[in-house]
Design an enzyme around this catalytic site. Structure first.
Site, mmCIF file in Angstrom:
data_model
loop_
_atom_site.group_PDB
_atom_site.id
_atom_site.type_symbol
_atom_site.label_atom_id
_atom_site.label_comp_id
_atom_site.label_asym_id
_atom_site.label_seq_id
_atom_site.Cartn_x
_atom_site.Cartn_y
_atom_site.Cartn_z
ATOM 1 N N GLU A 248 45.308 43.223 16.066
ATOM 2 C CA GLU A 248 46.545 43.515 16.778
ATOM 3 C C GLU A 248 46.272 43.993 18.208
ATOM 4 O O GLU A 248 46.788 45.016 18.656
ATOM 5 C CB GLU A 248 47.371 44.540 15.993
ATOM 6 C CG GLU A 248 47.699 44.033 14.591
ATOM 7 C CD GLU A 248 48.592 44.941 13.760
ATOM 8 O OE1 GLU A 248 48.581 46.161 13.992
ATOM 9 O OE2 GLU A 248 49.282 44.423 12.875
ATOM 10 N N ASP A 327 49.768 43.695 4.316
ATOM 11 C CA ASP A 327 50.081 44.902 5.066
ATOM 12 C C ASP A 327 51.127 45.787 4.403
ATOM 13 O O ASP A 327 52.280 45.793 4.828
ATOM 14 C CB ASP A 327 50.559 44.499 6.473
ATOM 15 C CG ASP A 327 50.657 45.704 7.396
ATOM 16 O OD1 ASP A 327 50.234 46.792 6.993
ATOM 17 O OD2 ASP A 327 51.165 45.538 8.517
ATOM 18 N N GLU A 355 56.637 52.982 5.950
ATOM 19 C CA GLU A 355 56.975 51.935 6.919
ATOM 20 C C GLU A 355 57.825 50.819 6.302
ATOM 21 O O GLU A 355 58.864 50.447 6.856
ATOM 22 C CB GLU A 355 55.680 51.358 7.506
ATOM 23 C CG GLU A 355 55.919 50.240 8.506
ATOM 24 C CD GLU A 355 54.640 49.733 9.153
ATOM 25 O OE1 GLU A 355 53.555 50.271 8.848
ATOM 26 O OE2 GLU A 355 54.718 48.790 9.959
HETATM 27 O O1 GCW Z 1 51.551 47.194 9.777
HETATM 28 C C1 GCW Z 1 50.940 47.478 10.926
HETATM 29 C C2 GCW Z 1 51.816 48.487 11.571
HETATM 30 C C3 GCW Z 1 51.178 48.963 12.824
HETATM 31 C C4 GCW Z 1 49.830 49.575 12.464
HETATM 32 C C5 GCW Z 1 49.001 48.504 11.765
HETATM 33 C C6 GCW Z 1 47.653 49.035 11.291
HETATM 34 C C7 GCW Z 1 48.715 51.395 13.510
HETATM 35 O O2 GCW Z 1 53.072 47.926 11.803
HETATM 36 O O3 GCW Z 1 52.020 49.918 13.409
HETATM 37 O O4 GCW Z 1 49.171 50.087 13.579
HETATM 38 O O5 GCW Z 1 49.685 48.019 10.659
HETATM 39 O O6 GCW Z 1 47.554 49.368 10.127
HETATM 40 O O7 GCW Z 1 46.738 49.119 12.081
#
Ligand code: GCW
Length: 659
Positions: A248, A327, A355
């Site tokens: 990311e 995720d 989340e």
């Molecule tokens: O799912 C994603 C989240 C991000 C997060 C990432 C991760 C900290 O939306 O906000 O970043 O996972 O776990 O690195």
């Protein structure tokens, strides 16, 4: 901002020692003394004594009881503290103390905070950070109380900054922050909690003047050796680093054609002389996928990157693996990395921050979900090994393993925004200490500690907690499909929100079928598992129902084992879950007056938001699938299908629709 003592309420009386001011340098001895006096306040008629003995495992303890005398023995001072908190829990819940002998199952029991230096929290649902404000570290009474809460459930490590290390936090390893970081480390250590920090993989460039951050470049290696030496000179008790790389937008070794092992080992070698651990996340995937490309499957990514590297990581490297391959969705299979990495230290990462599970507006007690993960048979070593054995070091005889939870805390008065969400923090610690505890036992303990000993209240609270995950799952995403939430903030429904985006998260619903074929005939994800799991997941008829659409693409009239069609199952679960939520809320109303008004009001405010959102989920999901499939609800409940002519209702005579 003031804070509440939450589950330590009865062990924290105003003006009494539990609510103490932070006195720098007081150390773990100070905490033992403080907690002993709490015990004494709770039962003055007992004679309390503590002792450290090498006869016990380092963090273990024993409580001996006899003749009004209670002896708490610990394998270390931290062990003594854990013993004291056990005795405290027993006293508050049962008014007496019985002998116990305990040792933690997982060596590392850690929280990961995603707190930013500016005081914001990524995916934070309970206010701002209490570790950072305006680019400064804060060490105060609340830090000490945080450590106290952690120790009371056996959490022994914490990472205070976000894995996405932005510019300011990159400087945590410099003199700008180090003196305060030491204070923080000392404060946490006074309750046996070891401080870790996240570092920026490109710090060699951003701070060190190197041209690259290539892990095999001699200048980069020299930069990190020097930087780590400097950090440990200032903060000798630091546990180590946690790293998010090549994910990311974060920098990492892939930029230089190096492997994840090259990146992790370079940092681990700089940390090794100081006993530091390097925790490296496996959340590595391509977040710029073309949705048109149906051959690429994000679920396969972590295994594809890391499995070929098994055995190449140094001993002080621990790979931190999210519970599922994608995720933190409401339902995912267990990551196949737990099945295939037998030569590498592994740690499990779960997410207490809600989340994707209602953002602490919805009640969602995650312990049942975590227990499913922990008891999952991996077939990595033998027929009987489970995820819990791997992360407890049973096979590799290593201390470099454990479990981490993305924390759900903030500076809200009650720490977690939702009062119920504190049960996830509590439950995480208890489960990391002892994965065999049942969800029910944990819920009962938490309810008793938080709301007192009224049996009626406890029964209602426990009922709410235990029902909540299943209810949430049923009014949101069906059969493990995932990602039908609003893009970016991930709250509330948006069935096609991620469908044509770059994140690799698709359900590909058409008028006749839904799902991604991840079997050997599709993307091949299912066969990343060890046997017999690979075979089981490869076939829809043997795939567990709750994961059916994670693994397979199926028509809406596919018959489930319970005799229902897939589409009817979607309708039934969504209608039932909202009804169940309504009746749970009604049961809480029956104990109004028995719960303190402040908590009751907070709980009801959140329930109102949850119910509104649950209805929105139900109606959007049901309407979407009704419109797209043209198949109506056999029970003719309210769906917003627009034009009745487009809908065919399954007739009772049709054996395919026997829901
Ligand atoms: O799912 C994603 C989240 C991000 C997060 C990432 C991760 C900290 O939306 O906000 O970043 O996972 O776990 O690195």
């Amino acid at each position: 901002m003031s804070y509440e003592p939450i589950w330590l309420k009865k062990a924290t009386l105003p003006g009494k020692p539990g609510f103490s001011s932070y006195i720098p340098g007081e150390g773990i001895e100070g905490s033992i003394e403080r907690e002993l006096s709490v015990l004494h306040d709770l039962r003055e008629d007992f004679v309390w004594s503590v002792m450290v003995t090498e006869a016990l495992p380092e963090e273990g303890y024993e409580i001996l009881v006899g003749d009004g005398k209670v002896d708490i023995l610990g394998g270390s001072k931290a062990g003594v503290l854990y013993g004291i908190f056990d005795a405290m829990r027993q006293l508050i819940l049962t008014d007496t103390v019985v002998p116990v002998s305990e040792r933690p199952a997982c060596p590392l029991r850690m929280l990961n905070h995603w707190d930013n230096a500016d005081g914001s929290i990524e995916r934070g649902y309970s206010g701002n950070s209490f570790f950072f404000r305006n680019r400064e570290l804060i060490v105060d009474d609340r830090t000490l109380f945080y450590a106290r809460l952690c120790a009371s459930v056996g959490i022994n490590a914490t990472v205070i900054n976000n894995v996405n290390v932005h510019e300011d936090a990159t400087k945590l390893i410099t003199d700008e922050y180090l003196p305060k970081l030491r204070e923080m480390a000392e404060c946490l250590a006074s309750y046996g909690v070891k401080l870790y920090i996240c570092i920026n993989f490109a710090a060699s460039m951003q701070l060190g003047g190197c041209k690259v951050s290539d892990p095999l470049d001699p200048d980069v290696i020299a930069y990190w050796e020097k930087a780590v030496a400097h950090v440990y000179e200032a903060v000798p008790m630091l546990g180590g680093f946690l790293v998010k790389a090549d994910s990311e937008g974060r920098p990492g070794p892939h930029t230089y054609g190096r492997t994840q092992a090259d990146g992790a080992n370079m940092l681990a070698r700089a940390l090794a002389p100081y006993g530091g651990k390097l925790i490296w996340r496996c959340f590595v995937y391509n977040c710029s996928q073309d949705w048109r490309d149906t051959t690429l499957d994000r679920a396969c990514a972590a295994y594809n990157y890391f499995h070929p590297l098994d055995g190449q990581f140094d001993d002080n490297v621990i790979l931190q693996v999210k519970n599922g391959p994608v995720d933190f969705q409401v339902r995912e299979p267990v990551s196949p990395l737990f099945c295939g990495m037998t030569q590498t230290n592994l740690m499990l990462e779960v997410q207490a921050a809600q989340e994707y599970t209602g953002q602490q507006k919805h009640v969602c007690f995650l312990v049942p979900m975590w227990k499913d993960v922990l008891r999952f048979h991996t077939y990595a070593y033998s027929e009987n090994d489970r995820v819990r054995d791997i992360i407890c070091g049973a096979h590799r005889k290593s201390e470099n393993c454990g479990i981490a939870a993305v924390a759900n805390t903030g500076d809200d008065e009650n720490w977690t925004g939702s009062d119920f969400a504190a049960a996830n923090w509590y439950g995480f610690g208890r489960l990391a200490w002892n994965p065999s505890l049942s969800a029910e036992q944990i819920a009962e303990e938490w309810a008793g500690l938080t709301f007192g000993d009224d049996k009626e209240v406890s029964a209602v609270i426990v009922k709410v907690l235990l029902a909540s995950y299943s209810i949430y799952e049923r009014y949101t995403v069906p059969l493990g499909i995932g990602w039908m939430c609003q893009p970016n903030n991930h709250y509330g429904p948006n069935v096609e929100g991620y469908e044509y985006d770059r994140w690799g998260t698709y359900h590909r619903a058409s008028h006749s079928a839904i799902g991604v074929d991840r079997s050997s005939r599709g993307t091949g994800y299912a066969v990343q598992y060890t046997e017999p799991l690979a075979k089981l997941y490869d076939d829809p008829s043997t795939t567990p129902t709750e994961l059916l659409l994670f693994f397979h693409r199926l028509p809406y009239n596919y018959l489930l084992p319970n005799g229902s069609t897939l589409i009817q199952h979607i309708y039934d679960t969504h209608f039932e879950a909202v009804d169940e939520l309504r009746s749970l809320i009604a049961s809480v109303v029956t104990v109004q007056g028995l719960i303190p008004e402040k908590e009751y009001t907070r709980i009801m405010e959140r329930f109102a938001m949850q119910l509104a959102s649950a209805k929105e989920w139900r109606d959007r999901i049901n309407t979407y699938f009704c419109r797209i499939s043209g198949i109506g609800d056999a029970k003719r409940r309210k769906i917003y299908a627009v034009s009745e002519e487009d809908i065919t209702y399954p007739s009772d005579a049709d054996p395919e629709y026997t829901s």
